[in-house]
Design an enzyme around this catalytic site. Structure first.
Site, PDB file in Angstrom:
ATOM      1  CD  GLU A 179      -1.756   8.347   7.489  1.00 50.74           C
ATOM      2  OE1 GLU A 179      -0.676   8.673   7.977  1.00 50.74           O
ATOM      3  OE2 GLU A 179      -1.934   7.323   6.794  1.00 50.74           O
ATOM      4  CB  CYS A 238      -2.950   0.928  -2.450  1.00 44.24           C
ATOM      5  SG  CYS A 238      -3.079   2.679  -2.852  1.00 44.24           S
ATOM      6  CB  CYS A 246      -9.995   5.068   0.491  1.00 40.79           C
ATOM      7  SG  CYS A 246      -8.479   5.692   1.235  1.00 40.79           S
ATOM      8  CG  ASP A 283      -1.780   1.235   1.341  1.00 41.40           C
ATOM      9  OD1 ASP A 283      -2.331   1.648   0.302  1.00 41.40           O
ATOM     10  OD2 ASP A 283      -1.896   1.824   2.439  1.00 41.40           O
ATOM     11  CB  SER A 284       0.177   4.798  -0.544  1.00 40.15           C
ATOM     12  OG  SER A 284      -1.022   4.786   0.202  1.00 40.15           O
ATOM     13  CG  HIS A 341      -6.178   5.755   5.256  1.00 38.55           C
ATOM     14  ND1 HIS A 341      -5.391   5.185   4.290  1.00 38.55           N
ATOM     15  CD2 HIS A 341      -5.341   6.397   6.107  1.00 38.55           C
ATOM     16  CE1 HIS A 341      -4.127   5.478   4.537  1.00 38.55           C
ATOM     17  NE2 HIS A 341      -4.072   6.218   5.635  1.00 38.55           N
TER      18      HIS A 341
HETATM   19  N1  DGL Z   1      -4.027   3.734   0.195  1.00 36.56           N
HETATM   20  C1  DGL Z   1      -4.713   4.782  -0.508  1.00 36.56           C
HETATM   21  C2  DGL Z   1      -5.964   4.215  -1.188  1.00 36.56           C
HETATM   22  O1  DGL Z   1      -6.496   3.190  -0.788  1.00 36.56           O
HETATM   23  C3  DGL Z   1      -5.114   5.904   0.418  1.00 36.56           C
HETATM   24  C4  DGL Z   1      -3.968   6.736   0.895  1.00 36.56           C
HETATM   25  C5  DGL Z   1      -3.241   7.450  -0.223  1.00 36.56           C
HETATM   26  O2  DGL Z   1      -3.787   8.416  -0.804  1.00 36.56           O
HETATM   27  O3  DGL Z   1      -2.140   7.039  -0.536  1.00 36.56           O
HETATM   28  O4  DGL Z   1      -6.419   4.778  -2.143  1.00 36.56           O
END
Ligand code: DGL
Length: 273
Positions: A161, A82, A193, A19-20, A195
């Protein structure tokens, strides 16, 4: 074909998840609950988060670098945990990476298509995911009649976050972003997403209990389980071990990660991709 690590049967090889940053840990958590015997390598691209506001080209470059790192570490399967990277980069990754690889868009879309009773589905996600239209395209594959409404919610990631999961400010932000969707009377909302599952209770409070909220993490875990079985890649022995890699500060990831993973995270290593 995937190289086998010396003396390690391919079933014992780890699943690679990336993931990011921290968000993909919600997907990893669902996978470990369903498949506690699987070994897992997680990569959080904390040096480049957020992906949600970046271009397709930039995100795809990051995703390719990470996938190659995971392949070098002998993963048997990759989960792009992600939404933005799944929406932007999965097609490219599938062409280049010689290991079975899935994203998170299909599972959530199928769940939503099955769940909606009035054929109205709302998708919320990052700017990148919403702009890509990936969820709408995927939902329409299952049922053309379904009307999709989408809304980018860029403030949700920083709120999560920050740990602001259920205070008045967060509730107000959710109300503002979702007012359009609520007015369209969608009966199903996809949390598009990584999060957003942490905001699920507060989102439910705002939209009301009659709206079905789809958290794709569990659906993704079932998809991984089915595919591993289909490819005879399931690990049936022992207890899974987990390794964590990041591209920036391991300390921050370790501290915040437990909120997403629901377990303590230790031994996070920093690597350059
Ligand atoms: N992991 C990203 C997503 O699911 C969210 C956080 C980001 O913008 O990197 O789209």
């Amino acid at each position: 074909m995937q190289e086998k690590q010396k003396n390690v049967p391919v079933n014992k090889a780890p699943i690679g998840i990336f993931d990011s940053g921290l968000g993909g840990l919600t997907v990893m958590s669902a996978i470990t609950k369903l498949m506690p015997k699987e070994n897992i390598i997680y990569f959080g691209d904390t040096a480049h988060v957020p992906y949600g506001s970046k271009s397709k080209k930039v995100v795809t470059n990051f995703a390719l670098g990470i996938s190659k790192f995971l392949v070098k570490n002998n993963v048997k399967f990759i989960v792009v945990a992600c939404n933005t990277a799944s929406a932007f980069s999965l097609d490219t990754l599938k062409k280049v990476i010689k290991v079975p690889i899935i994203g998170v868009i299909t599972a959530g879309s199928v769940m939503a298509a099955i769940s909606t009773k009035n054929d109205k589905v709302a998708v919320i996600g990052t700017e990148g995911t919403i702009k890509s239209n990936a969820y709408t395209k995927e939902i329409k594959k299952y049922n053309k009649k379904i009307q999709c409404f989408s809304q980018a919610c860029p403030l949700f990631v920083p709120l999560v976050e920050e740990g602001w999961l259920d205070n008045k400010v967060t509730e107000q932000v959710i109300k503002i972003y979702l007012s359009n969707i609520i007015s369209k009377k969608a009966d199903t909302v996809i949390l598009g997403c990584t999060h957003y599952p942490l905001l699920k209770n507060t989102i439910q409070k705002v939209v009301g209990k009659n709206i079905n909220i789809i958290d794709s993490a569990t659906a993704v875990a079932y998809e991984v389980n089915n595919l591993l079985k289909e490819k005879n890649l399931t690990n049936n022995k022992g207890k899974g071990s987990y390794s964590f890699y990041v591209s920036d500060s391991p300390e921050k990831f370790q501290k915040l990660g437990s909120k997403f993973f629901s377990k303590k995270i230790i031994n996070v290593k920093k690597v350059e991709i």
